[in-house]
Write a protein that holds these residues in place. Structure first.
Motif, PDB file in Angstrom:
ATOM      1  N   LYS A  54       0.840  -1.187   0.000  1.00 51.31           N
ATOM      2  CA  LYS A  54       0.000   0.000   0.000  1.00 51.31           C
ATOM      3  C   LYS A  54       0.878   1.241   0.000  1.00 51.31           C
ATOM      4  O   LYS A  54       1.946   1.251   0.617  1.00 51.31           O
ATOM      5  N   SER A  55       0.478   2.254  -0.719  1.00 50.74           N
ATOM      6  CA  SER A  55       1.146   3.549  -0.892  1.00 50.74           C
ATOM      7  C   SER A  55       2.358   3.491  -1.814  1.00 50.74           C
ATOM      8  O   SER A  55       3.060   4.490  -1.945  1.00 50.74           O
ATOM      9  N   ASP A  56       2.625   2.354  -2.459  1.00 48.29           N
ATOM     10  CA  ASP A  56       3.677   2.302  -3.476  1.00 48.29           C
ATOM     11  C   ASP A  56       3.221   3.061  -4.722  1.00 48.29           C
ATOM     12  O   ASP A  56       2.052   3.041  -5.079  1.00 48.29           O
ATOM     13  N   VAL A  57       4.155   3.723  -5.396  1.00 50.58           N
ATOM     14  CA  VAL A  57       3.876   4.416  -6.648  1.00 50.58           C
ATOM     15  C   VAL A  57       4.591   3.654  -7.757  1.00 50.58           C
ATOM     16  O   VAL A  57       5.795   3.395  -7.668  1.00 50.58           O
ATOM     17  N   CYS A  58       3.851   3.261  -8.791  1.00 41.95           N
ATOM     18  CA  CYS A  58       4.460   2.511  -9.883  1.00 41.95           C
ATOM     19  C   CYS A  58       3.741   2.818 -11.188  1.00 41.95           C
ATOM     20  O   CYS A  58       2.698   3.471 -11.205  1.00 41.95           O
ATOM     21  N   ASN A  59       4.316   2.363 -12.284  1.00 40.17           N
ATOM     22  CA  ASN A  59       3.720   2.533 -13.598  1.00 40.17           C
ATOM     23  C   ASN A  59       2.746   1.400 -13.876  1.00 40.17           C
ATOM     24  O   ASN A  59       2.886   0.301 -13.338  1.00 40.17           O
ATOM     25  N   ALA A  60       1.785   1.669 -14.746  1.00 37.62           N
ATOM     26  CA  ALA A  60       0.801   0.659 -15.129  1.00 37.62           C
ATOM     27  C   ALA A  60       0.346   0.942 -16.550  1.00 37.62           C
ATOM     28  O   ALA A  60       0.515   2.048 -17.069  1.00 37.62           O
ATOM     29  N   VAL A  61      -0.228  -0.078 -17.178  1.00 37.52           N
ATOM     30  CA  VAL A  61      -0.805   0.078 -18.509  1.00 37.52           C
ATOM     31  C   VAL A  61      -2.305  -0.188 -18.411  1.00 37.52           C
ATOM     32  O   VAL A  61      -2.739  -1.105 -17.716  1.00 37.52           O
ATOM     33  N   VAL A  62      -3.099   0.640 -19.086  1.00 38.63           N
ATOM     34  CA  VAL A  62      -4.556   0.509 -19.064  1.00 38.63           C
ATOM     35  C   VAL A  62      -4.955  -0.645 -19.981  1.00 38.63           C
ATOM     36  O   VAL A  62      -4.613  -0.648 -21.169  1.00 38.63           O
ATOM     37  N   VAL A  63      -5.661  -1.650 -19.427  1.00 40.93           N
ATOM     38  CA  VAL A  63      -6.053  -2.818 -20.219  1.00 40.93           C
ATOM     39  C   VAL A  63      -7.557  -2.908 -20.456  1.00 40.93           C
ATOM     40  O   VAL A  63      -7.991  -3.591 -21.381  1.00 40.93           O
ATOM     41  N   ARG A  64      -8.365  -2.237 -19.612  1.00 42.78           N
ATOM     42  CA  ARG A  64      -9.820  -2.229 -19.793  1.00 42.78           C
ATOM     43  C   ARG A  64     -10.364  -0.863 -19.413  1.00 42.78           C
ATOM     44  O   ARG A  64      -9.928  -0.272 -18.425  1.00 42.78           O
ATOM     45  N   THR A  65     -11.332  -0.353 -20.192  1.00 45.64           N
ATOM     46  CA  THR A  65     -12.014   0.896 -19.867  1.00 45.64           C
ATOM     47  C   THR A  65     -13.507   0.732 -20.097  1.00 45.64           C
ATOM     48  O   THR A  65     -13.932  -0.020 -20.979  1.00 45.64           O
ATOM     49  N   ARG A  66     -14.295   1.435 -19.297  1.00 44.77           N
ATOM     50  CA  ARG A  66     -15.745   1.421 -19.485  1.00 44.77           C
ATOM     51  C   ARG A  66     -16.154   2.222 -20.710  1.00 44.77           C
ATOM     52  O   ARG A  66     -17.131   1.898 -21.371  1.00 44.77           O
ATOM     53  N   LYS A  67     -15.416   3.263 -21.002  1.00 44.13           N
ATOM     54  CA  LYS A  67     -15.719   4.077 -22.180  1.00 44.13           C
ATOM     55  C   LYS A  67     -15.346   3.277 -23.425  1.00 44.13           C
ATOM     56  O   LYS A  67     -14.261   2.708 -23.516  1.00 44.13           O
ATOM     57  N   GLU A  68     -16.243   3.256 -24.404  1.00 44.25           N
ATOM     58  CA  GLU A  68     -16.004   2.459 -25.609  1.00 44.25           C
ATOM     59  C   GLU A  68     -14.827   3.003 -26.409  1.00 44.25           C
ATOM     60  O   GLU A  68     -14.531   4.195 -26.368  1.00 44.25           O
ATOM     61  N   CYS A  69     -14.186   2.099 -27.118  1.00 44.30           N
ATOM     62  CA  CYS A  69     -13.026   2.427 -27.951  1.00 44.30           C
ATOM     63  C   CYS A  69     -13.345   2.000 -29.376  1.00 44.30           C
ATOM     64  O   CYS A  69     -13.725   0.850 -29.616  1.00 44.30           O
TER      65      CYS A  69
END
Length: 122
Positions: A54-69
């Motif tokens: 908890k409270s770690d800061v790291c990079n991530a990649v977005v794999v799912r979104t509710r807004k359509e693509c």
């Protein structure tokens, strides 16, 4: 389509369960993150004994979104939740398993390791 301070689910077994989006990487004035974008997140909820705390800061990649693509063939894809996969400094996934479906748009971003770990690619 995610903004700063958005709460996101984590779709891997790194130990984090809930993260908050801090910054969208790539540009100073970029306001929204879409599928395949790299973002900086803060871990808000994690399981004990996990790789990240908890409270770690790291990079991530977005794999799912509710807004359509929109896709090139005219179809649209959208998911039930907003989710990310945590990355290490070499832009490789922290976890060894990916949960849930993953969008095909990650392949164009060079995240082939995530695509190969995913149980389903839509």
């Amino acid at each position: 389509m995610l903004q700063q301070r958005a709460m996101l689910a984590v779709a891997d077994n790194s130990g984090a369960k809930l993260v908050q989006l801090i910054q969208i990487c790539g540009s100073t004035g970029k306001r929204y993150a879409y599928l395949g974008d790299i973002v900086k997140v803060a871990v808000k909820r994690a399981i004990p004994g996990g790789t990240v705390k908890k409270s770690d800061v790291c990079n991530a990649v977005v794999v799912r979104t509710r807004k359509e693509c929109a896709r090139a063939d005219g179809s649209y894809i959208r998911f039930d939740d907003n989710a990310v996969v945590l990355l290490d400094k070499e832009k490789q996934p922290v976890g060894t398993r990916i949960f849930g479906p993953i969008a095909r748009e990650l392949k164009t971003g060079g995240h082939t390791k995530i695509i190969s770990l995913a149980p389903e690619v839509l």
